[in-house]
Motif scaffolding. Structure first.
Motif, PDB file in Angstrom:
ATOM      1  N   LEU A 135       0.921  -0.986   0.384  1.00 36.31           N
ATOM      2  CA  LEU A 135      -0.185  -0.029  -0.271  1.00 36.31           C
ATOM      3  C   LEU A 135       1.022   1.037  -0.010  1.00 36.31           C
ATOM      4  O   LEU A 135       1.972   1.424   0.798  1.00 36.31           O
ATOM      5  CB  LEU A 135      -0.949   0.088   0.847  1.00 36.31           C
ATOM      6  N   GLU A 136       0.386   2.933  -0.822  1.00 33.02           N
ATOM      7  CA  GLU A 136       1.299   3.252  -0.383  1.00 33.02           C
ATOM      8  C   GLU A 136       1.695   3.991   0.929  1.00 33.02           C
ATOM      9  O   GLU A 136       1.103   3.586   1.593  1.00 33.02           O
ATOM     10  CB  GLU A 136       0.752   4.530  -1.890  1.00 33.02           C
ATOM     11  N   SER A 137       2.096   5.024   0.991  1.00 34.83           N
ATOM     12  CA  SER A 137       2.840   5.592   2.354  1.00 34.83           C
ATOM     13  C   SER A 137       1.353   6.258   3.183  1.00 34.83           C
ATOM     14  O   SER A 137       0.816   6.594   2.494  1.00 34.83           O
ATOM     15  CB  SER A 137       3.607   6.832   2.246  1.00 34.83           C
ATOM     16  N   THR A 138       2.072   6.276   4.090  1.00 34.96           N
ATOM     17  CA  THR A 138       0.922   7.188   4.779  1.00 34.96           C
ATOM     18  C   THR A 138       1.714   8.879   4.642  1.00 34.96           C
ATOM     19  O   THR A 138       2.284   8.824   4.726  1.00 34.96           O
ATOM     20  CB  THR A 138       0.614   6.694   6.263  1.00 34.96           C
ATOM     21  N   ILE A 139       0.167   9.688   4.416  1.00 33.66           N
ATOM     22  CA  ILE A 139       0.722  10.676   4.325  1.00 33.66           C
ATOM     23  C   ILE A 139       0.897  11.726   4.938  1.00 33.66           C
ATOM     24  O   ILE A 139      -0.358  11.883   5.457  1.00 33.66           O
ATOM     25  CB  ILE A 139       0.578  11.814   3.013  1.00 33.66           C
ATOM     26  N   VAL A 140       1.334  12.549   6.156  1.00 34.74           N
ATOM     27  CA  VAL A 140       0.540  13.329   7.402  1.00 34.74           C
ATOM     28  C   VAL A 140       1.341  14.434   7.341  1.00 34.74           C
ATOM     29  O   VAL A 140       2.490  14.589   6.937  1.00 34.74           O
ATOM     30  CB  VAL A 140       1.349  12.478   8.196  1.00 34.74           C
ATOM     31  N   ASP A 141       0.884  15.718   7.389  1.00 35.95           N
ATOM     32  CA  ASP A 141       0.500  16.994   7.274  1.00 35.95           C
ATOM     33  C   ASP A 141       1.311  17.179   8.493  1.00 35.95           C
ATOM     34  O   ASP A 141       0.645  17.076   9.673  1.00 35.95           O
ATOM     35  CB  ASP A 141      -0.236  17.876   6.622  1.00 35.95           C
ATOM     36  N   VAL A 142       2.707  18.178   9.522  1.00 39.11           N
ATOM     37  CA  VAL A 142       3.540  18.250  10.317  1.00 39.11           C
ATOM     38  C   VAL A 142       2.499  20.035  10.578  1.00 39.11           C
ATOM     39  O   VAL A 142       3.971  20.043  11.623  1.00 39.11           O
ATOM     40  CB  VAL A 142       4.173  17.085  10.610  1.00 39.11           C
ATOM     41  N   THR A 143       2.114  20.431   9.439  1.00 38.44           N
ATOM     42  CA  THR A 143       2.856  21.845   9.422  1.00 38.44           C
ATOM     43  C   THR A 143       1.485  22.302  10.253  1.00 38.44           C
ATOM     44  O   THR A 143       1.824  24.175  10.261  1.00 38.44           O
ATOM     45  CB  THR A 143       3.191  22.815   8.290  1.00 38.44           C
ATOM     46  N   MET A 144       0.769  21.684  10.977  1.00 32.38           N
ATOM     47  CA  MET A 144      -0.441  22.345  11.047  1.00 32.38           C
ATOM     48  C   MET A 144      -0.012  22.113  12.575  1.00 32.38           C
ATOM     49  O   MET A 144       0.333  20.704  12.929  1.00 32.38           O
ATOM     50  CB  MET A 144      -1.590  22.228  10.534  1.00 32.38           C
ATOM     51  N   GLU A 145      -0.923  22.485  13.349  1.00 33.21           N
ATOM     52  CA  GLU A 145      -0.598  22.617  14.975  1.00 33.21           C
ATOM     53  C   GLU A 145      -1.001  20.499  15.069  1.00 33.21           C
ATOM     54  O   GLU A 145      -0.404  20.086  16.165  1.00 33.21           O
ATOM     55  CB  GLU A 145      -2.074  22.948  15.805  1.00 33.21           C
ATOM     56  N   THR A 146      -2.330  20.755  14.975  1.00 27.41           N
ATOM     57  CA  THR A 146      -2.834  19.154  14.744  1.00 27.41           C
ATOM     58  C   THR A 146      -1.767  18.004  13.653  1.00 27.41           C
ATOM     59  O   THR A 146      -2.915  18.635  12.126  1.00 27.41           O
ATOM     60  CB  THR A 146      -4.092  18.546  15.361  1.00 27.41           C
ATOM     61  N   PRO A 147      -1.705  17.437  13.534  1.00 30.83           N
ATOM     62  CA  PRO A 147      -0.787  16.935  12.532  1.00 30.83           C
ATOM     63  C   PRO A 147      -2.440  16.235  12.034  1.00 30.83           C
ATOM     64  O   PRO A 147      -3.383  15.948  12.437  1.00 30.83           O
ATOM     65  CB  PRO A 147      -0.625  15.580  12.841  1.00 30.83           C
ATOM     66  N   THR A 148      -2.505  16.375  10.211  1.00 31.08           N
ATOM     67  CA  THR A 148      -3.417  15.785  10.070  1.00 31.08           C
ATOM     68  C   THR A 148      -2.709  14.233   9.133  1.00 31.08           C
ATOM     69  O   THR A 148      -2.053  14.763   8.093  1.00 31.08           O
ATOM     70  CB  THR A 148      -4.080  16.314   8.967  1.00 31.08           C
ATOM     71  N   VAL A 149      -3.835  13.466   8.940  1.00 30.86           N
ATOM     72  CA  VAL A 149      -3.402  12.726   7.458  1.00 30.86           C
ATOM     73  C   VAL A 149      -4.201  12.653   7.014  1.00 30.86           C
ATOM     74  O   VAL A 149      -5.690  12.662   6.532  1.00 30.86           O
ATOM     75  CB  VAL A 149      -3.765  10.447   8.217  1.00 30.86           C
ATOM     76  N   LEU A 150      -3.847  12.155   5.653  1.00 30.36           N
ATOM     77  CA  LEU A 150      -3.866  13.379   4.449  1.00 30.36           C
ATOM     78  C   LEU A 150      -4.218  12.302   3.325  1.00 30.36           C
ATOM     79  O   LEU A 150      -5.090  11.878   2.349  1.00 30.36           O
ATOM     80  CB  LEU A 150      -3.276  14.326   3.180  1.00 30.36           C
ATOM     81  N   ARG A 151      -3.621  10.661   3.346  1.00 35.59           N
ATOM     82  CA  ARG A 151      -3.659   9.583   2.579  1.00 35.59           C
ATOM     83  C   ARG A 151      -3.398   8.851   3.286  1.00 35.59           C
ATOM     84  O   ARG A 151      -2.187   7.771   4.525  1.00 35.59           O
ATOM     85  CB  ARG A 151      -3.395   9.475   1.651  1.00 35.59           C
ATOM     86  N   LYS A 152      -4.177   7.840   3.980  1.00 33.32           N
ATOM     87  CA  LYS A 152      -4.243   6.203   4.944  1.00 33.32           C
ATOM     88  C   LYS A 152      -3.209   5.278   3.843  1.00 33.32           C
ATOM     89  O   LYS A 152      -3.331   5.379   2.425  1.00 33.32           O
ATOM     90  CB  LYS A 152      -5.315   5.875   5.512  1.00 33.32           C
ATOM     91  N   GLY A 153      -2.030   4.772   4.516  1.00 30.86           N
ATOM     92  CA  GLY A 153      -1.483   3.620   3.961  1.00 30.86           C
ATOM     93  C   GLY A 153      -0.808   3.232   4.624  1.00 30.86           C
ATOM     94  O   GLY A 153      -0.969   2.372   5.787  1.00 30.86           O
ATOM     95  N   GLY A 154       0.692   3.143   4.316  1.00 27.74           N
ATOM     96  CA  GLY A 154       1.497   1.545   5.176  1.00 27.74           C
ATOM     97  C   GLY A 154       1.455   1.401   6.697  1.00 27.74           C
ATOM     98  O   GLY A 154       1.471   0.935   7.878  1.00 27.74           O
ATOM     99  N   VAL A 155       1.753   3.376   7.358  1.00 26.45           N
ATOM    100  CA  VAL A 155       1.980   3.283   8.464  1.00 26.45           C
ATOM    101  C   VAL A 155       0.469   3.273   9.122  1.00 26.45           C
ATOM    102  O   VAL A 155      -0.489   4.080   8.377  1.00 26.45           O
ATOM    103  CB  VAL A 155       2.750   4.214   8.702  1.00 26.45           C
ATOM    104  N   THR A 156      -0.365   2.932  10.442  1.00 25.04           N
ATOM    105  CA  THR A 156      -1.339   2.247  11.196  1.00 25.04           C
ATOM    106  C   THR A 156      -2.039   4.163  11.361  1.00 25.04           C
ATOM    107  O   THR A 156      -0.275   4.779  11.951  1.00 25.04           O
ATOM    108  CB  THR A 156      -1.715   1.706  11.376  1.00 25.04           C
TER     109      THR A 156
END
Ligand code: TXA
Ligand code: MG
Length: 339
Positions: A190-211
């Motif tokens: 599965l593709e990588s999990t994408i996490v936006d860490v530029t905001m106060e609460t990090p946000t997962v933009l795409r679910k993927g290989g890290v749960t």
């Protein structure tokens, strides 16, 4: 230069000329092609990528062209380690550092603020860039042998299922790229999990290989985008993705096949055969009911089913935990949207 090396280059030139790609586990030709501004398909632990020099806008635009990908959809830069990333990102917030330390090298991508070294075409004009350190040893060696990061989207035509073997890449892009570096079947699938860490609460933009559970275990909490689209500025445009060409549906109940003759139906099952469809029309992803094993095989199974000429393909929904959440997300985006 070793004779073998020269021979490899000769083969690559011939391959380009004939419109056929070479599949090989030799690193040298890949290094040479990339240094010369060409594209190479590369293995990662998630899916195969279509890679090129990520700081050369002309090379990046070639990637868009080969994939037939709209330029509003940005791509990920791949680095051999955290240190080599530093000139390309502004700062790494504390949450980002914790995630990087825990999951890199591995199937996670972070969204960080970019510096001017990253061409705008890579990020589709955004001030944020997606970066990742893959754990695939062959890709790591390759990245260590060049002095630039690799821009690499999944190596499939835009909108189709991501490739998890060198052969998958060859099947769809073999006439457009000269060299496919074969690192075996992808371990995660599965593709990588994408996490936006530029905001106060990090946000997962795409679910993927890290749960999600793993991420929460490291940073306490995270916002999860339900639609799992990483292109918030274009809502809905990417709702149909990873799609097989055969009509494809995700179902909970195995009795919704009524309108089809059982032999016209292909089934992707999680851990056991369905009793209302011939077994030769089915793929069981993990007899041991392991999501990891099922994830590894999911995309290859979707391709296999798509090639068999069924009238319709049904996939079972997976348990909505761990990797199952990412898998369900892929299935929903792959499924046929009835008008
Ligand atoms: O596992 C993976 O991530 C694979 C391997 C090859 O590394 N790559 C991959 O790339 O899946 P791609 O391009 O197929 O998907 C990357 C996603 C895209 O949906 C894109 O919109 C999003 O990442 N993305 C990339 N850069 C972004 C940015 N600056 N802002 C928001 N989303 C971004
Ligand atoms: Mg992709």
């Amino acid at each position: 230069m070793a004779v073998r090396h020269i021979f490899c280059i000769y083969q690559v030139v011939t391959a380009l000329h004939l419109g056929r790609s070479i599949i090989s586990d030799e690193l040298e030709p890949a290094i040479e092609i990339l240094k010369a501004g060409g594209l190479v398909a590369v293995p990662t632990e998630t899916v195969y990528g279509l890679a090129g020099n990520g700081v050369d806008a002309a090379v990046v635009s070639q990637i868009f062209e080969v994939k037939n990908r709209p330029t509003f959809d940005p791509m990920i830069l791949h680095f051999p380690d955290l240190e080599s990333m530093e000139p390309f990102v502004k700062d790494i917030p504390a949450f980002g550092m914790s995630l990087a330390n825990e999951f890199w090298p591995g199937p996670m991508t972070l969204l960080l603020e970019k510096t001017d070294l990253v061409p705008d075409i890579v990020t589709a004009g955004s001030y944020k860039v997606a970066v990742r350190v893959s754990s695939h040893p062959m890709l790591l060696s390759l990245l260590q042998s060049i002095s630039f990061p690799l821009a690499a989207p999944s190596a499939n035509p835009f909108g189709y299922i991501s490739p998890t073997t060198a052969q998958h890449v060859d099947d769809q892009l073999g006439d457009k790229i000269a060299y496919i570096l074969d690192g075996g079947p992808c371990e995660v699938g599965l593709e990588s999990t994408i996490v936006d860490v530029t905001m106060e609460t990090p946000t997962v933009l795409r679910k993927g290989g890290v749960t999600i559970e793993d991420i929460i275990g490291v940073i306490g909490s995270v916002t999860v985008k339900d639609t799992s689209t990483s292109q918030p500025s274009a809502p809905g445009m990417l709702h149909s993705h990873y799609s097989p060409r055969t009509p494809f549906y995700v179902i909970d109940k195995k009795n919704s096949l009524d309108q089809f003759a059982p032999e016209e139906v292909g089934v992707i099952a999680f851990d056991k055969l369905w009793d209302n469809v011939p077994s030769k029309n089915q793929i069981v992803l993990s007899e041991k009911s392991e999501l990891k094993e099922a994830a590894q095989k999911l995309f290859a199974s979707m391709r296999e089913m798509d090639s068999r000429g069924f009238k319709v393909i049904f996939s079972e929904r997976f348990p909505d935990i761990g990797l199952g959440r990412a898998m369900n997300d892929k299935l929903l985006r792959a499924s046929t949207k009835d008008k």
